[in-house]
Design a protein around this motif. Structure first.
Motif, short mmCIF file in Angstrom:
data_model
loop_
_atom_site.label_atom_id
_atom_site.label_comp_id
_atom_site.label_asym_id
_atom_site.label_seq_id
_atom_site.Cartn_x
_atom_site.Cartn_y
_atom_site.Cartn_z
N ARG A 94 0.86 -1.19 0.00
CA ARG A 94 0.00 0.00 0.00
C ARG A 94 0.89 1.22 0.00
O ARG A 94 1.88 1.29 0.72
N VAL A 95 0.52 2.21 -0.81
CA VAL A 95 1.23 3.49 -0.84
C VAL A 95 0.23 4.57 -0.48
O VAL A 95 -0.89 4.58 -0.97
N GLY A 96 0.65 5.52 0.40
CA GLY A 96 -0.20 6.65 0.78
C GLY A 96 -1.27 6.23 1.77
O GLY A 96 -1.18 5.17 2.33
N PRO A 97 -2.24 7.07 2.06
CA PRO A 97 -2.57 8.29 1.35
C PRO A 97 -1.69 9.48 1.72
O PRO A 97 -1.60 10.44 0.96
N GLU A 98 -1.04 9.45 2.88
CA GLU A 98 -0.15 10.55 3.28
C GLU A 98 1.16 10.45 2.51
O GLU A 98 1.62 9.36 2.21
N PRO A 99 1.81 11.59 2.25
CA PRO A 99 3.13 11.53 1.60
C PRO A 99 4.10 10.72 2.46
O PRO A 99 4.05 10.78 3.68
N ASP A 100 4.96 9.98 1.82
CA ASP A 100 5.99 9.19 2.50
C ASP A 100 5.41 8.12 3.42
O ASP A 100 6.03 7.75 4.41
N SER A 101 4.23 7.61 3.12
CA SER A 101 3.68 6.53 3.92
C SER A 101 3.38 5.33 3.03
O SER A 101 2.97 5.49 1.88
N PHE A 102 3.64 4.15 3.56
CA PHE A 102 3.38 2.92 2.83
C PHE A 102 3.38 1.75 3.80
O PHE A 102 3.84 1.85 4.93
N ASP A 103 2.83 0.63 3.34
CA ASP A 103 2.90 -0.64 4.07
C ASP A 103 3.75 -1.58 3.25
O ASP A 103 3.71 -1.56 2.01
N GLN A 104 4.50 -2.43 3.94
CA GLN A 104 5.27 -3.45 3.25
C GLN A 104 5.08 -4.78 3.97
O GLN A 104 5.10 -4.85 5.19
N GLN A 105 4.84 -5.83 3.20
CA GLN A 105 4.72 -7.19 3.72
C GLN A 105 6.12 -7.79 3.68
O GLN A 105 6.73 -7.86 2.61
#
Length: 169
Positions: A94-105
């Protein structure tokens, strides 16, 4: 938006970002391990994961996007001594919704004396970094063949992460 920065797991990710310098060495067992049926014990290991190789694979759109991968490998230290090694792959889910935010598995393996431990977890990252990371121990081999539990990770530098393994055997 910043580029997907190499993050330790260190791994796992996982193994990945908490606080302070690594404790010299600690290992112990806690009888019972919190299981009412008994017979299980919890082993606690304090290790440092030191990245030696990191590769970012930019899939799809240039820059941070869903499907990008980070491949990590390195050494596991117990105090100043080499204790094992690790390998981990983290995929952006997942990328965003905030700038510089993401999830990584993230999925990885820790190779230790006596066997391997496998780990897995979803790591959320914000502009402030990943913060405190806890991933699951999902299994193992050798003396860890019945293992489960958790790994808590705190990044102490760009290449080192303090790991606390709570292994239920």
């Amino acid at each position: 938006m910043r580029r997907f920065a190499p993050l330790a797991l260190s791994a796992a990710a996982l193994i990945t970002t908490l606080v302070q310098a690594a404790p010299a060495v600690a290992a112990g067992s806690v009888p019972g391990g919190g299981h009412p049926a008994g017979g299980h014990r919890t082993e606690v290991l304090e290790l440092v994961a030191r990245q030696t190789q990191t590769t970012f694979i930019d899939h799809g759109d240039p820059g941070t996007s869903q499907g990008d991968e980070l491949v990590l490998a390195g050494d596991l230290l117990r105090g100043p001594a080499l204790f094992g090694r690790f390998g981990e792959v983290c995929t952006l889910t997942r990328v965003g919704p905030e700038p510089d935010s993401f999830d990584q598995q993230c999925v990885g393996t820790l190779t230790l004396p006596g066997g391997d431990l496998t780990l897995q977890g979803l790591v959320s990252v914000t502009a402030a970094g990943p913060g405190e990371v806890t991933v699951a121990i999902t299994g193992g081999t050798g003396r860890y063949r019945t293992a489960h539990g958790v790994i808590e990770a705190v990044n102490t530098s760009e290449t080192e992460t303090r790991l606390t393994l709570r292994i239920i055997l």
